[in-house]
Scaffold this motif. Structure first.
Motif, short mmCIF file in Angstrom:
data_model
loop_
_atom_site.label_atom_id
_atom_site.label_comp_id
_atom_site.label_asym_id
_atom_site.label_seq_id
_atom_site.Cartn_x
_atom_site.Cartn_y
_atom_site.Cartn_z
N PHE A 184 5.33 -1.86 9.75
CA PHE A 184 5.35 -2.57 8.47
C PHE A 184 3.95 -2.96 7.99
O PHE A 184 3.81 -3.62 6.97
N GLN A 185 2.94 -2.55 8.73
CA GLN A 185 1.53 -2.77 8.39
C GLN A 185 1.20 -4.25 8.15
O GLN A 185 0.63 -4.63 7.13
N VAL A 186 1.60 -5.06 9.14
CA VAL A 186 1.26 -6.48 9.14
C VAL A 186 0.68 -6.80 10.52
O VAL A 186 0.83 -6.02 11.46
N SER A 187 0.03 -7.95 10.63
CA SER A 187 -0.48 -8.34 11.94
C SER A 187 0.67 -8.79 12.83
O SER A 187 1.73 -9.20 12.35
N ALA A 212 19.45 -3.04 1.07
CA ALA A 212 18.20 -3.63 1.54
C ALA A 212 18.46 -4.52 2.74
O ALA A 212 19.57 -4.99 2.96
N ALA A 213 17.43 -4.74 3.52
CA ALA A 213 17.52 -5.68 4.63
C ALA A 213 17.67 -7.08 4.07
O ALA A 213 17.22 -7.36 2.96
N PRO A 214 18.30 -7.97 4.83
CA PRO A 214 18.43 -9.34 4.35
C PRO A 214 17.08 -9.97 4.09
O PRO A 214 16.16 -9.82 4.88
N ARG A 215 16.96 -10.66 2.99
CA ARG A 215 15.71 -11.28 2.60
C ARG A 215 15.82 -12.79 2.77
O ARG A 215 16.87 -13.36 2.52
N SER A 216 14.77 -13.42 3.20
CA SER A 216 14.75 -14.88 3.28
C SER A 216 13.46 -15.35 2.61
O SER A 216 12.57 -14.56 2.34
N GLU A 217 13.39 -16.64 2.36
CA GLU A 217 12.19 -17.16 1.71
C GLU A 217 10.96 -16.99 2.60
O GLU A 217 9.87 -16.85 2.12
N ALA A 218 11.17 -16.98 3.90
CA ALA A 218 10.05 -16.87 4.83
C ALA A 218 9.59 -15.44 5.04
O ALA A 218 8.50 -15.20 5.51
N GLY A 219 10.43 -14.47 4.72
CA GLY A 219 10.07 -13.08 4.93
C GLY A 219 11.29 -12.21 5.04
O GLY A 219 12.39 -12.61 4.67
N LEU A 220 11.11 -11.02 5.56
CA LEU A 220 12.18 -10.03 5.70
C LEU A 220 12.80 -10.16 7.09
O LEU A 220 12.10 -10.08 8.09
N ARG A 270 19.20 -6.87 24.09
CA ARG A 270 18.79 -5.63 23.42
C ARG A 270 18.89 -5.77 21.91
O ARG A 270 18.19 -5.09 21.18
N GLU A 271 19.81 -6.61 21.44
CA GLU A 271 19.97 -6.87 20.01
C GLU A 271 19.08 -8.05 19.64
O GLU A 271 19.20 -9.12 20.23
N LYS A 272 18.21 -7.84 18.68
CA LYS A 272 17.26 -8.88 18.30
C LYS A 272 17.25 -9.04 16.79
O LYS A 272 17.57 -8.11 16.05
N LEU A 273 16.88 -10.22 16.34
CA LEU A 273 16.67 -10.47 14.92
C LEU A 273 15.22 -10.89 14.75
O LEU A 273 14.76 -11.84 15.40
N LEU A 274 14.50 -10.14 13.92
CA LEU A 274 13.08 -10.40 13.70
C LEU A 274 12.84 -10.89 12.28
O LEU A 274 13.58 -10.53 11.36
N LEU A 275 11.80 -11.67 12.13
CA LEU A 275 11.34 -12.10 10.81
C LEU A 275 9.95 -11.50 10.62
O LEU A 275 9.06 -11.69 11.46
N ILE A 276 9.79 -10.76 9.53
CA ILE A 276 8.49 -10.15 9.21
C ILE A 276 7.97 -10.83 7.97
O ILE A 276 8.61 -10.82 6.91
N GLU A 277 6.80 -11.46 8.07
CA GLU A 277 6.20 -12.14 6.93
C GLU A 277 5.18 -11.23 6.27
O GLU A 277 4.49 -10.47 6.95
N GLY A 278 5.10 -11.30 4.97
CA GLY A 278 4.14 -10.49 4.24
C GLY A 278 4.59 -10.27 2.81
O GLY A 278 5.49 -10.95 2.32
N ASP A 279 3.97 -9.32 2.15
CA ASP A 279 4.30 -8.98 0.78
C ASP A 279 5.73 -8.41 0.75
O ASP A 279 5.99 -7.34 1.30
N MET A 280 6.65 -9.14 0.14
CA MET A 280 8.07 -8.75 0.18
C MET A 280 8.31 -7.38 -0.42
O MET A 280 9.10 -6.60 0.10
#
Length: 106
Positions: A65-68, A4-12, A81-91
């Motif tokens: 990921f079907q989020v805004s 799985a992708a790394p999970r954080s309290e704020a999101g994926l 070119r290498e980025k780290l994103l945080l996606i918030e939503g239903d984990m």
């Protein structure tokens, strides 16, 4: 790929490698980085000027990921070119979608 992708309290947290001016906006695959974490590879048609490519990355990830778009933030790599994103939503939904992307690229 089944980790799985790394999970954080704020999101994926999702690592991405971006090819700007790639002709189309698409997720082209998944791979593992040196630490064994999954990384998505993306192409965006926008050039890497004035934040256009970053905006295209955010839009593509939000759609995938079907989020805004406001639920996707760039934690690292604004000018790289290498980025780290945080996606918030239903984990559960985010992790399920990430797993689908991993399976489809193997």
């Amino acid at each position: 790929m089944n980790a799985a992708a790394p999970r954080s309290e704020a999101g994926l947290r999702v690592s991405v490698r971006v090819t700007p001016k790639g002709g189309r906006d698409a997720i082209t695959g998944a791979s593992r980085d040196e630490a064994g974490q999954c990384r998505l590879t993306l192409k965006v048609s926008a050039p890497p000027a004035e934040g256009a490519a970053n905006a295209a990355v955010v839009a593509l990830i939000a759609k995938t990921f079907q989020v805004s778009k406001s639920r996707v933030s760039m934690l690292r790599g604004d000018t790289a070119r290498e980025k780290l994103l945080l996606i918030e939503g239903d984990m559960k939904a985010l992790e399920d979608r990430f797993a689908e992307l991993e399976r489809s690229s193997s």
